[in-house]
Write a protein that holds these residues in place. Structure first.
Motif, PDB file in Angstrom:
ATOM      1  N   GLU A 283       0.511  -0.843   0.106  1.00 16.75           N
ATOM      2  CA  GLU A 283      -0.044  -0.371  -0.005  1.00 16.75           C
ATOM      3  C   GLU A 283       0.962   1.109  -0.252  1.00 16.75           C
ATOM      4  O   GLU A 283       0.612   2.207  -1.175  1.00 16.75           O
ATOM      5  CB  GLU A 283      -0.874  -0.266   1.645  1.00 16.75           C
ATOM      6  N   LYS A 284       2.034   1.182   0.627  1.00 17.20           N
ATOM      7  CA  LYS A 284       2.652   2.786   1.389  1.00 17.20           C
ATOM      8  C   LYS A 284       4.404   2.241   0.025  1.00 17.20           C
ATOM      9  O   LYS A 284       4.493   1.230   1.294  1.00 17.20           O
ATOM     10  CB  LYS A 284       2.895   2.680   2.316  1.00 17.20           C
ATOM     11  N   ASN A 285       5.003   2.462  -0.932  1.00 18.29           N
ATOM     12  CA  ASN A 285       5.822   1.569  -1.291  1.00 18.29           C
ATOM     13  C   ASN A 285       7.034   3.155  -1.447  1.00 18.29           C
ATOM     14  O   ASN A 285       6.279   3.737  -0.747  1.00 18.29           O
ATOM     15  CB  ASN A 285       5.845   0.926  -2.701  1.00 18.29           C
ATOM     16  N   GLN A 323       4.356  -0.937   4.030  1.00 17.75           N
ATOM     17  CA  GLN A 323       3.373  -1.206   4.010  1.00 17.75           C
ATOM     18  C   GLN A 323       2.480  -2.209   3.700  1.00 17.75           C
ATOM     19  O   GLN A 323       2.695  -1.715   1.924  1.00 17.75           O
ATOM     20  CB  GLN A 323       2.550   0.192   4.874  1.00 17.75           C
ATOM     21  N   THR A 337       3.526  -3.296   9.101  1.00 22.25           N
ATOM     22  CA  THR A 337       4.613  -2.589   8.771  1.00 22.25           C
ATOM     23  C   THR A 337       5.989  -3.219   8.433  1.00 22.25           C
ATOM     24  O   THR A 337       6.586  -3.660   8.957  1.00 22.25           O
ATOM     25  CB  THR A 337       4.554  -1.641   9.283  1.00 22.25           C
TER      26      THR A 337
END
Length: 1750
Positions: A283-285, A323, A337
């Motif tokens: 989702e968060k790179n 994430q 995480t």
């Protein structure tokens, strides 16, 4: 026999008789039988059949005829016994009906037997199936409760009650509490019901619920298992077991490298559709800035995270955070995480922080101890450091090794591999070698790129690591006779010390271990320098047959080291003890008995060694010097054979004895032993004469003095008054007397049988006359009169608080008994009252008790004299114990009684009986008032007072009582301060020169004196010259604490002086007290001698500077944990006095040499507390209990000043309540007023004589400290960051401020180094002030004020200081509980604070991220004012943003002032009270200057003038509200407490100028009237009028009478100047001469001895001799000011009316000082040329006054 057998025999016999009489040929006993048999019974006998046969010869045969079709029974054909053949079954057949036949020949008969089968529970319940299963959907809550299984049924082969089954349920979800169970079972049908919805998923659910159903018939049971299977629904989202996963990736990792695998968990059923089938995504790179690509990727189904680019760069980013999302088939999601730590690659070589290291290492460091850490700098984190000492690189390289530091910054720990020894010459030269470091491990030395080197220079420091070594023997054995002369040399021990190159000195002393009473040190002495041991005390074999003396050799190191040698002394006996009276010591004989009667057989004893012939046989005879009445009445016969041949004395009476002549006979016996020569002595046998009633009684009277304790009330019951007294020589005739009232009075009660009189405790004070009639039937006497006078005097807790104990060598009876109308106790009170006259309202005894304890001497075997403890009180005199101690010998001579102790008590066991709650500490023991009363009855007089009990030790409680001054007492305010009520208790109005809430004087000046040999035979002396003994002052003793701290500041130019002394009464005299403290200056350096009872210890500091430099210097003494320590100037390197300067400070990083400022020594065991019992003597040594013509050595007294004397944090008052000689309160050398330096109303004089300066009190600034500072209000999330223009001192830092708050927590000030390693802060913790000091790497240390809460909404002054690691904390006046100190000068001492350091006021901000601000220890809803750092005022915004010392760089949430919203907005109080705002709080009251009336219905004005708040003769005028003080000339201030300062220029206000003009006009008119009157008198004389010349020519030596019968007007020298009252307010108010109207000029005092003395002096007559030394109780210059107080004679003191040194200014007309600048009348030399001139002038002035009046 068994009764059943007997009954059977009788029955059979009856049956047989019946059969013989008649019947059938064969007849059964009964036609029908009933038998009950339990089923399943095995073969068993049922019954026996009996039948009668008429033909006896025919055999009888039995058989079963019918009913046994199943063959279950057997009947014996001959005996008729019926039994079972096989078990019966109730379930098959319940009853059998048998027909039995008996046959005898042809005759036969039948009988019926009914066998009933009794049911047994022989069948257990049985379930048809062992397992039942069903399936339901999880979380299904419809139609609950509902039946989910009905086929769980069991069967039971039994019928009836044993066939009825009950069902139960256990297993998952079934609980004892049915309300929380998930399942239930029908107890009758066995149907299972669901009560609550079920969950199949973890962690609380399960896919299958296992149950067990049980069935029971009451005895037997069976069970079956039930499985409830749950069908899954998708009700759980995926989750990661670890929400944060840390992965490590090398910075040179290739593309596609696996970073981590994220595995999520879904508790749903993976076999149920897509419920638990998960897919993964990022989702968060993190995006690579150079390529714009994502750095990481994840496998959709496996959760494998890999890199998408090559070669991460740790220098760009050391960490990445991504994430991960896991999604199940139903769309539910969970996140986790991953923190990716980029691992370093070792590509940078290490470097030493320094190319060369120079180290000073003490030799005491053990091998393996870290000598230094060689710090290495390497930005890599993957280093594998390895260190080595380069072989052959320099001197001593082989003695050291370097190992990797395991904690902290990278570096190598340098250690020695063998012990280092300064005494080794090769080590003493020092060492130099080279060390290397590599970051590639042990095998990386070949890679030169990764290797660095540095030189190490190591210098070895000498330490005291070798104890002294005795040369020769260290154990000597001696045998001495006990009469060995004193001073005999016994042996010499010699020791040397290897330290310091063998140059160290060794001192010798006697050890106290194992000798707590110090007996060895009293008998043996060792010369400190030579080690020679001598005998200084007499040997006594009877006390100790052997002595083991430990001689210590102590070197001069720090801490000192000790070696011990032993001297063993065996004592042989000498015949030095005469025999003593062993038994009996007392005997009895009845009066008027036989003429010759044996009364005792006396046996003797002798403590000497009888084996050496120093004992029996004894001789005994009546002393030929016996008094006649003894010799005529007693005879003694020596029986040689008595007591086994030892010899006894047989005592006989010669004649009958009369008790009325002698109550007891003291029979002197001369006894001797068998020694050569024999020793003899005289012992006394007490022969008591028992009484018989043989004398008549006579009328008598008695006086009883009763002291009742107000606090006890009625708890004591009746007050005993003693026995009604009639004069009767007989004293054993109580039983024959009866007593009656002449006229009974209320509150008094009489025991008619014993004559004991009691009183109600509520009886008011007064004098009561009581009358009685006494009858004695045996003597035929009736109605003999007896009078008792009872004087009741109540005493307050205050009086008991300040009572002083005196132990007299007399019994209470003899002290109270009156001889010639006066008792010893009355004489004692009279003598003491003469010493304290003028300072006290009187002296009286509050209690008298006998001292319990040892009654027989253990050494002489003789009775010890009785002891009595008298508790004396003199209101207004707080140091009565010191006065009595100083005059102890004088008091002994006046009373004729030996005085054992003054102000000292002996602690007893814990008080067991009920005591009153009040208590105080006296001499280290708890003293409490018992609920009982002590009565001393001495026939014609009696004394009743409260019983004062002595408890166990009170330790550090000191001698305080009533610590909370809630009401005003004479000792609430000291040194002339006035006590006034306050809303929170009391407060003091203090004179100038005093300090704190109780008006203490904290400084005292000493005049010095000669040392050396000083005679102390008498006191004598007078005037102002220094006494031969020198100046001194006595203050309360140091309390006996396990941990004690004493500090003081001294200012002197004398290099040799006594500073403190507490110990035996006089050195050189025998004393039971051995504890000692002596603090001296020797050549300007401090010297301490301390003995806590186990042996003396000395400390001498060789300071680098002298303390005799006329500067203030501080000395601290600390003893605890068997260690004593002395610190000079807190190791600051010089005087602590010093003003802040605008110049840059010099060296802040230099640590003072601890050896010159700090010394420590080990105390011998078991030393714990200092318990001297006497006062703490300051500035010199006074004498008490001196013997005639005794000359003792005495060190010289101090010539200088002492201030801030603290004992365990408590400031010692050095003012009026101090017994002293040659000293006065204050210190004139540091008095700014004396130096014409005006500090203003709010300034304080600081500094030493060479540099006096004014320092503003907290909250004030500006010129003459007249400008109030502006506070800053701190709101929520507020702080101020300061930037200083000076560098705070590394060793010394101080903080002062004012605060006001009602919050209990928050940070006030923080001083921190740039990186926060070192810090010092002031904080509020639970309302208490705390100082926290952190010096890296030691953990922070904190000290607090646990007894002081600062959350009362009032302004408080706070001060904190640190000297190295020693910290001090004080609030307000810093006395007692408002002060605390930590003297731990250990470890790092320098604080790293520079201009880049952080200084915060209020909370400490911490920036998290870019925009979030976190504030630690927020101080809000409070105010701070006048912050000073190291004495420099720093700004507090927003009012002041910068000063010369710094500026506020950042601040938020602060506002000017210290306002608060109104607290009384919605508050109502009961009438007549109103709401009073107390800053963020309120209380109900009448308001300032008003109090509630006695009825409480109204508020009325309070007359504050009754408190006498105006000092120095000021006049108080009551106002509404408050009061106003009108001050006399020379004083100013709100309470007239400030003396005016003389100035060189004349600065007068307009009002003052007008007043001067008016007074000058008046004086001019007065002078004109005088001249006119003189002209009129001369005219009269010329006309032949009166002849005044006759008066003028009269000689001065003729008596001069005052105005009275002679009618002569008194001369001028018989008039006393009218002066304003002194600072202590003890002088009378202004008065007017009635002969002079409205002119307050003079007042007549015909009794003035001062005037008569002045007259004699002026006329040439000698002045009367000095009566004695007046002890200074508050004299001196001004209000506790400096100046050497002079010694006044007793008459001068009385004439001055306790006057203060504060005289009005010279222009005050009340002094009538037309000339002389306000001088006394004796200086009007130009006005009175001769003695006759005074009469001429006075006559004229008197007539002028009459003229002005009319």
């Amino acid at each position: 026999m068994d009764p059943a057998k007997i009954l059977q025999i009788i029955t059979n016999s009856t049956w047989m008789v019946t059969q013989l009489v008649g019947g059938d040929p064969v007849e059964f006993e009964k036609p029908e039988y009933l038998v009950e048999v339990p089923e399943n019974t095995v073969r068993d006998h049922l019954l026996r059949l009996n039948a009668r046969v008429q033909t006896p010869d025919v055999p009888l045969v039995f058989r079963i005829k019918e009913g046994d079709e199943d063959g279950c029974f057997f009947l014996h054909p001959t005996t008729g016994r019926l039994s079972l053949y096989k078990p019966l079954d109730y379930e098959e057949r319940q009853e059998y009906d048998l027909v039995l036949e008996a046959r005898a020949g042809e005759a036969r008969n039948e009988a019926r037997v009914v066998v009933r089968v009794v049911d047994q529970n022989d069948h257990a319940p049985v379930f048809p199936r062992s397992l039942h299963e069903t399936q339901i959907t999880e979380e299904d809550d419809r139609h609950l409760p509902k039946t989910i299984l009905t086929q769980v049924t069991a069967t039971d082969g039994d019928t009836g009650v044993y066939g009825r089954l009950r069902y139960s349920l256990t297993g998952d979800g079934v609980y004892a509490n049915s309300s929380s169970s998930y399942f239930a079972v029908d107890s009758v049908t066995g149907a299972i019901r669901l009560l609550r919805p079920l969950d199949r998923d973890p962690p609380n659910g399960r896919p299958q619920w296992r149950l067990r159903v049980g069935a029971t018939d009451g005895e037997l049971a069976a069970h079956t298992d039930v499985r409830v299977n749950l069908k899954d629904v998708n009700d759980n989202a995926p989750f990661f077991p670890e929400t944060i996963v840390t992965a490590f990736v090398s910075e040179d990792t290739p593309k596609g490298t696996l970073v981590a695998q994220m595995m999520a968990i879904d508790h749903d059923d993976p076999l149920e559709g897509q419920n638990a089938r998960m897919t993964y995504s990022l989702e968060k790179n993190v995006i690579d800035e150079s390529s714009g690509k994502a750095i990481f990727d994840i496998d959709t189904y496996l959760g494998l995270i890999t890199t998408t680019i090559c070669c991460l760069d740790r220098e760009k980013a050391q960490q990445y955070t991504i994430q991960v999302v896991a999604t199940d088939g139903g769309g539910l999601k969970g996140t986790g995480t991953v923190v990716v730590e980029v691992e370093d690659v070792n590509d940078v070589p290490p470097r030493f922080l320094r190319p060369e290291w120079t180290l000073d290492v003490p030799e005491s460091r053990a091998p393996g101890h870290v000598l230094a850490t060689l710090t290495v700098v390497d930005p890599d984190v993957s280093n594998d450091f390895s260190f080595r000492v380069v072989p052959g690189s320099g001197r001593g390289w082989q003695l050291f090794r370097v190992s990797v530091r395991l904690q902290g910054n990278p570096g190598g720990d340098l250690r020695a591999v063998i012990p280092l020894d300064f005494e080794n010459p090769s080590h003493r030269r020092g060492f130099r070698f080279r060390v290397q470091v590599t970051d590639t491990g042990e095998d990386g030395w070949e890679d030169k790129y990764h290797v660095d080197g540095a030189w190490v220079n190591l210098r070895l420091l000498d330490t005291n690591d070798n104890p002294p070594t005795f040369i020769g023997v260290n154990h000597a054995h001696l045998t001495l006779p006990e009469d060995t002369p004193l001073g005999t040399h016994l042996t010499t021990f010699t020791a040397c010390d290897l330290d310091g190159g063998g140059e160290g000195s060794v001192r010798y002393s006697i050890a106290g271990a194992g000798d707590p009473e110090g007996r060895r040190r009293q008998q043996f002495e060792v010369e400190g320098g030579s080690g020679a041991v001598r005998l200084v005390g007499g040997l006594d074999r009877e006390a100790a047959a052997a002595h083991t003396v430990l001689v210590w050799a102590v070197d001069d190191g720090l801490p000192p080291r000790t070696a011990t040698a032993t001297l063993t002394v065996n004592v042989t006996d000498v015949n030095d003890n005469p025999p003593f009276l062993a038994w009996p010591r007392e005997a009895r004989v009845v009066e008027e008995g036989q003429a010759r009667e044996e009364v005792a057989r006396v046996r003797l004893g002798d403590p000497d060694d009888w084996r050496r012939g120093h004992g029996p046989p004894f001789t005994l005879a009546l002393d030929p010097r016996a008094p006649p009445h003894v010799a005529n009445s007693i005879t003694v016969i020596h029986d040689k054979r008595g007591d086994g041949g030892r010899g006894v004395g047989v005592v006989w009476t010669r004649t009958a004895l009369d008790r009325e002549e002698h109550h007891a006979l003291l029979v002197p016996l001369v006894v001797a032993d068998a020694g050569r020569p024999p020793l003899s002595t005289t012992v006394t046998l007490t022969l008591h004469v028992d009484d018989i009633n043989d004398n008549p009684m006579e009328p008598a009277s008695k006086v009883v003095t009763v002291h009742t304790f107000q606090e006890l009330g009625t708890a004591v019951g009746q007050v005993p008054l003693g026995r009604v007294y009639v004069k009767d020589p007989d004293d054993w005739d109580t039983d024959s007397k009866t007593f009656a009232w002449r006229s009974q009075q209320p509150s008094f009660f009489l025991n008619h049988s014993t004559g004991d009189l009691t009183m109600a405790p509520s009886t008011p004070d007064g004098r009561y006359e009581l009358g009685f009639k006494v009858n004695d039937a045996s003597q035929g006497q009736y109605g003999v009169g007896a009078n008792v006078t009872v004087e009741v005097k109540s005493i307050s807790p205050y009086e008991v608080t300040y009572a002083t104990p005196i132990v007299l060598e007399a019994d209470p009876y003899n002290l109270v008994k009156k001889e010639e109308g006066v008792s010893t106790l009355t004489h004692l009170e009279s003598v003491v009252h003469g010493w304290v006259a003028g300072r006290a309202t009187g002296v009286r005894t509050v209690s008298l008790q006998q001292v319990e304890g040892q009654t027989m001497s253990t050494s002489t075997h003789t009775p010890m004299p009785p002891l009595s403890r008298v508790w004396l009180v003199s209101p207004g005199v707080a140091n009565l114990d010191h006065i009595l101690l100083h005059r102890k010998d004088e008091l002994r001579k006046a009373l004729g009684v030996v005085i054992r102790e003054v102000g000292v008590v002996r602690c007893e066991e814990t008080i067991q009986e009920a005591v009153h709650g009040w208590g105080r500490c006296v001499g280290g023991c708890w003293v409490r008032v018992s609920e009982s009363l002590a009565l001393v009855d001495a026939k014609t007089s009696a004394l009743v007072g409260p019983t004062i009990r002595l408890g166990n030790r009170c330790g550090c409680a000191g001698s305080t009582a009533f610590p909370d001054h809630t009401t005003c007492t004479p000792h609430t305010c000291l040194n002339g301060g006035r006590c006034v009520p306050a809303p929170t208790g009391t407060r003091c109005i203090c004179p100038y020169g005093t300090w704190g809430s109780r008006c203490k004087v904290v400084a005292r000046q000493f005049e010095g004196g000669v040392g050396g040999q000083v005679g102390v035979a008498g006191e004598g002396g007078g005037g102002t010259a220094a006494s031969p003994v020198g100046g001194w002052a006595w203050v309360p003793p140091i309390p006996p604490c396990d941990e004690a701290q004493v500090s003081l500041e001294v200012l002197t130019r004398s290099g040799t002086a006594t500073l403190l002394y507490s110990g035996p009464e006089l050195q050189g005299l025998e004393s039971a007290v051995r504890d000692l403290l002596l603090l001296e200056l020797r050549q300007g350096r401090p010297y301490l001698l301390l003995d806590l009872g186990a042996g003396p210890v000395t400390l001498a500091l060789n300071a680098s500077y002298s303390l005799a430099d006329d500067m203030w210097h501080r000395i601290d003494l600390i003893w605890r944990d068997e260690l004593v320590e002395m610190i000079v100037d807190l190791c600051a390197g010089g005087s602590l006095e010093g003003p802040p300067t605008a110049t840059a400070d010099h060296d802040h990083t230099t640590l003072p040499d601890a050896h010159t400022c700090r010394g420590a020594a080990r105390l011998p065991r078991p030393a714990r507390v200092l318990n001297t019992g006497g006062p703490l003597q300051v500035g010199g040594m006074g004498a008490w209990n001196h013997a005639d013509n005794v000359v003792v050595p005495r060190p010289p007294s101090l010539s200088g000043c002492i201030r801030n004397l603290r004992v365990n944090g408590q400031l010692v008052d050095l003012g009026q309540n101090v017994l002293s000689q040659g000293s006065s309160p204050g210190c004139s050398a540091t008095d700014c007023l004396a130096s014409r330096l005006n500090c203003g109303v709010h300034g304080r004089c600081q500094g030493s004589p060479s540099g006096l300066r004014c320092e503003c009190q907290p909250g004030w600034g500006g010129g003459q400290c007249a400008t109030p500072t502006t506070p800053t209000n701190f709101l929520l999330n507020s702080y101020v960051k300061l930037a200083l223009s000076f560098t705070p001192l590394a060793y010394t830092t101080s903080l002062t401020l004012r605060l006001r708050t009602r919050k209990g927590r928050g940070q006030l000030v923080l001083i921190s180094s740039q990186h926060g390693q070192d810090s010092w802060s002031l904080q509020l913790v639970e309302g208490h002030l705390c100082a926290i000091l952190g010096l890296h790497p030691r953990p922070p240390d904190s000290i607090c004020l646990p007894s002081a809460k600062l959350t009362d909404g009032r302004w408080h002054s706070v001060s904190a200081a640190r000297y190295g690691s020693a910290t001090f904390l004080a609030v307000d006046d810093g006395d007692g509980d408002l002060y605390n100190a930590s003297m731990a000068l250990e470890g790092r001492q320098l604080m790293k604070v520079d201009l880049e350091g952080e200084i915060y006021v209020g909370g400490s901000p911490e920036y998290v991220g870019a925009a979030m601000l976190d504030l630690h220890s927020d101080y809000y809803d409070g105010c701070i004012d006048d912050l000073r750092i190291s004495g420099r005022s720093v700004p507090l915004p927003p009012t002041v943003n910068s000063t010369v010392w710094g500026q506020a760089s950042v601040f938020q949430g602060v506002e000017s002032g210290c306002g608060a919203p109104p607290a009384c907005a919605n508050v109502s109080c009961r009438t007549p009270l109103t709401c009073l705002d107390t800053w963020k709080s309120y209380r109900c009251g009448c308001g300032e200057g008003r109090v509630a009336s006695s009825t409480g219905s109204t508020c009325e004005d309070q007359d504050e003038c009754v408190w006498r708040p105006c000092l120095n003769g000021g006049t108080c005028f009551n106002s509404q509200p408050g009061y106003v003080c009108v001050c006399p000339v020379g004083f100013s201030g709100q309470h007239c407490h400030l003396p005016d300062v003389g100035e060189t220029s004349l600065k007068l206000s307009l009002t003052a100028l007008v007043a001067i003009v008016v007074w000058c006009t008046f004086l001019f008119l007065l002078l004109c009237a005088f001249l006119l009157h003189q002209h009129h008198r001369r005219s009269t004389l010329r006309r032949g009028g009166g002849a005044p010349g006759k008066h003028s020519n009269a000689p001065c030596k003729e008596p001069v009478s005052s105005t009275g019968a002679g009618g002569r007007t008194p001369n001028l020298l018989e008039l006393q100047l009218l002066k304003p009252p002194g600072a202590n307010g003890t002088q009378p108010p202004w008065t007017k001469n009635p002969n002079i109207a409205d002119v307050d000029v003079l007042q007549i005092d015909a009794a003035s001895e001062t005037s008569s003395m002045e007259e004699q002096k002026r006329c040439g007559a000698p002045a009367p001799p000095t009566e004695g030394l007046e002890l200074d109780h508050g004299g001196g210059k001004g209000e506790g000011g400096g100046g050497g107080g002079r010694q006044k004679t007793g008459k001068e003191n009385r004439g001055s009316r306790g006057g203060s040194g504060n005289t009005p200014a010279g222009d005050d007309l009340r002094n009538y000082a037309y000339e002389g600048e306000g001088s006394s009348p004796g200086s009007l030399s130009s006005c009175l040329e001769s003695c006759s001139g005074s009469a001429k002038f006075l006559d004229g002035f008197r007539e002028v006054a009459h003229m002005l009046e009319s």
